[in-house]
Design a protein around this motif. Structure first.
Motif, PDB file in Angstrom:
ATOM      1  N   MET A  39      49.401  51.487  49.542  1.00 14.38           N
ATOM      2  CA  MET A  39      50.721  50.828  49.986  1.00 14.38           C
ATOM      3  C   MET A  39      51.636  50.741  48.932  1.00 14.38           C
ATOM      4  SD  MET A  39      49.233  47.739  52.491  1.00 14.38           S
ATOM      5  CE  MET A  39      48.249  47.171  51.245  1.00 14.38           C
ATOM      6  N   GLU A  45      54.997  42.812  49.291  1.00 19.46           N
ATOM      7  CA  GLU A  45      54.204  42.236  48.297  1.00 19.46           C
ATOM      8  C   GLU A  45      54.913  41.286  47.410  1.00 19.46           C
ATOM      9  OE1 GLU A  45      50.661  43.676  46.854  1.00 19.46           O
ATOM     10  OE2 GLU A  45      49.959  44.514  48.966  1.00 19.46           O
ATOM     11  N   TYR A 230      45.819  44.183  56.284  1.00 24.17           N
ATOM     12  CA  TYR A 230      46.681  45.379  56.312  1.00 24.17           C
ATOM     13  C   TYR A 230      45.949  46.568  56.770  1.00 24.17           C
ATOM     14  CZ  TYR A 230      45.099  46.058  51.581  1.00 24.17           C
ATOM     15  OH  TYR A 230      44.269  46.260  50.381  1.00 24.17           O
ATOM     16  N   ALA A 243      42.454  43.444  52.938  1.00 25.38           N
ATOM     17  CA  ALA A 243      41.492  43.611  51.879  1.00 25.38           C
ATOM     18  C   ALA A 243      41.115  41.972  51.524  1.00 25.38           C
ATOM     19  CB  ALA A 243      42.057  44.111  50.604  1.00 25.38           C
ATOM     20  N   ARG A 285      40.058  44.593  41.057  1.00 26.17           N
ATOM     21  CA  ARG A 285      41.387  44.937  40.386  1.00 26.17           C
ATOM     22  C   ARG A 285      41.524  44.460  39.138  1.00 26.17           C
ATOM     23  NH1 ARG A 285      41.609  42.323  45.474  1.00 26.17           N
ATOM     24  NH2 ARG A 285      42.688  43.183  47.248  1.00 26.17           N
ATOM     25  N   ARG A 312      47.232  43.905  42.041  1.00 25.25           N
ATOM     26  CA  ARG A 312      47.478  44.501  43.494  1.00 25.25           C
ATOM     27  C   ARG A 312      48.316  45.505  43.502  1.00 25.25           C
ATOM     28  NH1 ARG A 312      45.997  40.706  47.498  1.00 25.25           N
ATOM     29  NH2 ARG A 312      47.416  41.993  49.090  1.00 25.25           N
TER      30      ARG A 312
HETATM   31  N1  GLY Z   1      47.945  45.748  47.305  1.00 27.34           N
HETATM   32  C1  GLY Z   1      46.815  45.577  47.900  1.00 27.34           C
HETATM   33  C2  GLY Z   1      45.600  44.902  47.816  1.00 27.34           C
HETATM   34  O1  GLY Z   1      45.366  44.807  46.662  1.00 27.34           O
HETATM   35  O2  GLY Z   1      44.822  44.701  48.438  1.00 27.34           O
END
Ligand code: GLY
Length: 358
Positions: A39, A45, A230, A243, A285, A312
């Protein structure tokens, strides 16, 4: 160091400028980008208290159309860049109230969020569940397919002259007259001592039973009975469902997470119950104490540039990160004001004291 999208985009840009580039990664493209949904969402966000990060996200999203066109031109690869926009929705009255607080904040920042009545939502996406209470459109939040993006960047970097080496690197080498860029995601912590920590995310991939495109075209971001989810539709029939956000370091997929993600997804988009569940996966992440990336020289090693901590936002921040780091290497962008809030020395033990007395 690092052949994810960030490292490869920097390698491509630098090699295209005529620099000699070697990219080190024992498993190219196998990190967070392999799990990511792709995305490009500076609006959806944009969170409370992260205004500097939102500025960087917005600037990078502005660069995405040119970046995508250039990459496709350089490689001929379709990277799944789509511009239908993002619908943000709330399932119940409580979900909608929670979502509206964030949408008001985003509108207050001047971001393009348009509130939609339920009838307007359903005109845009008839497959949304009838009980979805309301929503908003972030028309400028787009998407790309990271699993197409990374091979495209690898090809572009190679064609520009960058060389990929898959021997593992366990520590920084001594200064040698060159520049080292650490774009190793969570691996940056062990290499540099920077405060980058893994933030686990579990993601599902569904597929239409007939292989045709999914029955919706926008990215959907929803609040469903308190769960945040999402849904990212791809032309090839795939839908990415994400997520979780967990302070954990393992990459196990848990039954509970799959249950919660699927329940929220199907509550918002009932036809997903008929899709095939083709993948469950977890990734890490690279998070930082302020959720923002770390861009620029290490305080102790001016020849080592960090390009990590994208948390993210790694995919959306790829173009701006590549431009900023390339500018630092060539010397043409050393005083770019975009870099100031994201410098590595903001986490240095002395930096707070300096702020206090300056
Ligand atoms: N930007 C989406 C996530 O980190 O799940």
């Amino acid at each position: 160091m690092g052949a994810g999208p960030i490292g490869l985009a920097i390698a491509w840009r630098c090699a295209a400028r005529g620099l000699r580039v070697v990219v080190h990664d024992p498993a190219p493209g196998s990190g967070a980008s392999h799990v990511a949904a792709g995305m490009l969402a500076p609006v959806a966000e944009a969170y409370f208290g992260e205004d500097e990060l939102t500025g960087l996200l917005t600037e990078s999203a502005r660069r995405w159309p040119g970046f995508a066109a250039e990459l496709t031109e350089a490689t001929g690869v379709d990277i799944g860049y789509r511009t239908e926009g993002t619908l943000m929705v709330g399932l119940t009255a409580d979900d909608l109230a929670e979502a509206r607080r964030l949408w008001s904040y985003q509108q207050g920042l001047g971001l393009p969020v348009s509130l939609l009545r339920p009838s307007q939502l359903r005109e845009r996406e008839p497959a949304l569940a009838p009980r979805v209470r309301g929503g908003a459109l972030a028309a400028t939040d787009h998407q790309v397919d990271p699993r197409r993006l990374v091979p495209a960047l690898r090809l572009a970097a190679a064609r520009a002259g960058a060389v990929l080496v898959t021997e593992p690197v366990r520590q920084l080498s001594e200064p040698s007259g060159g520049v080292t860029v650490v774009a190793a995601g969570c691996g940056a912590a062990a290499l540099t001592g920077l405060p980058v920590r893994p933030v686990k995310g579990q993601v599902l991939r569904l597929r239409t039973p007939d292989g045709g495109p999914p029955g919706f075209r926008h990215v959907i971001r929803g609040y469903a009975d308190g769960e945040h989810v999402y849904l990212v539709p791809r032309e090839c029939g795939e839908v990415v469902v994400g997520a979780t956000v967990e302070e954990r370091t393992d990459v196990a997929v848990s039954a509970g997470a799959v249950l919660r993600l699927l329940r929220a997804a199907v509550d918002l988009m009932p036809e997903l119950a008929e899709y095939d569940l083709v993948e469950t996966i977890a990734g890490l992440r690279p998070g930082t104490p302020d959720n923002a990336p770390i861009l620029g020289p290490l305080p102790s090693r001016p020849d080592v540039l960090a390009a990590t901590g994208h948390h993210r936002h790694g995919i959306v921040l790829t173009p701006v990160t590549a431009d900023l780091i390339t500018g630092l290497i060539t010397g043409e962008g050393t005083d770019d004001p975009l870099l100031t809030p994201f410098r590595a020395d903001r986490f240095h033990p002395d930096s707070k004291e300096e702020d206090l007395w300056s």
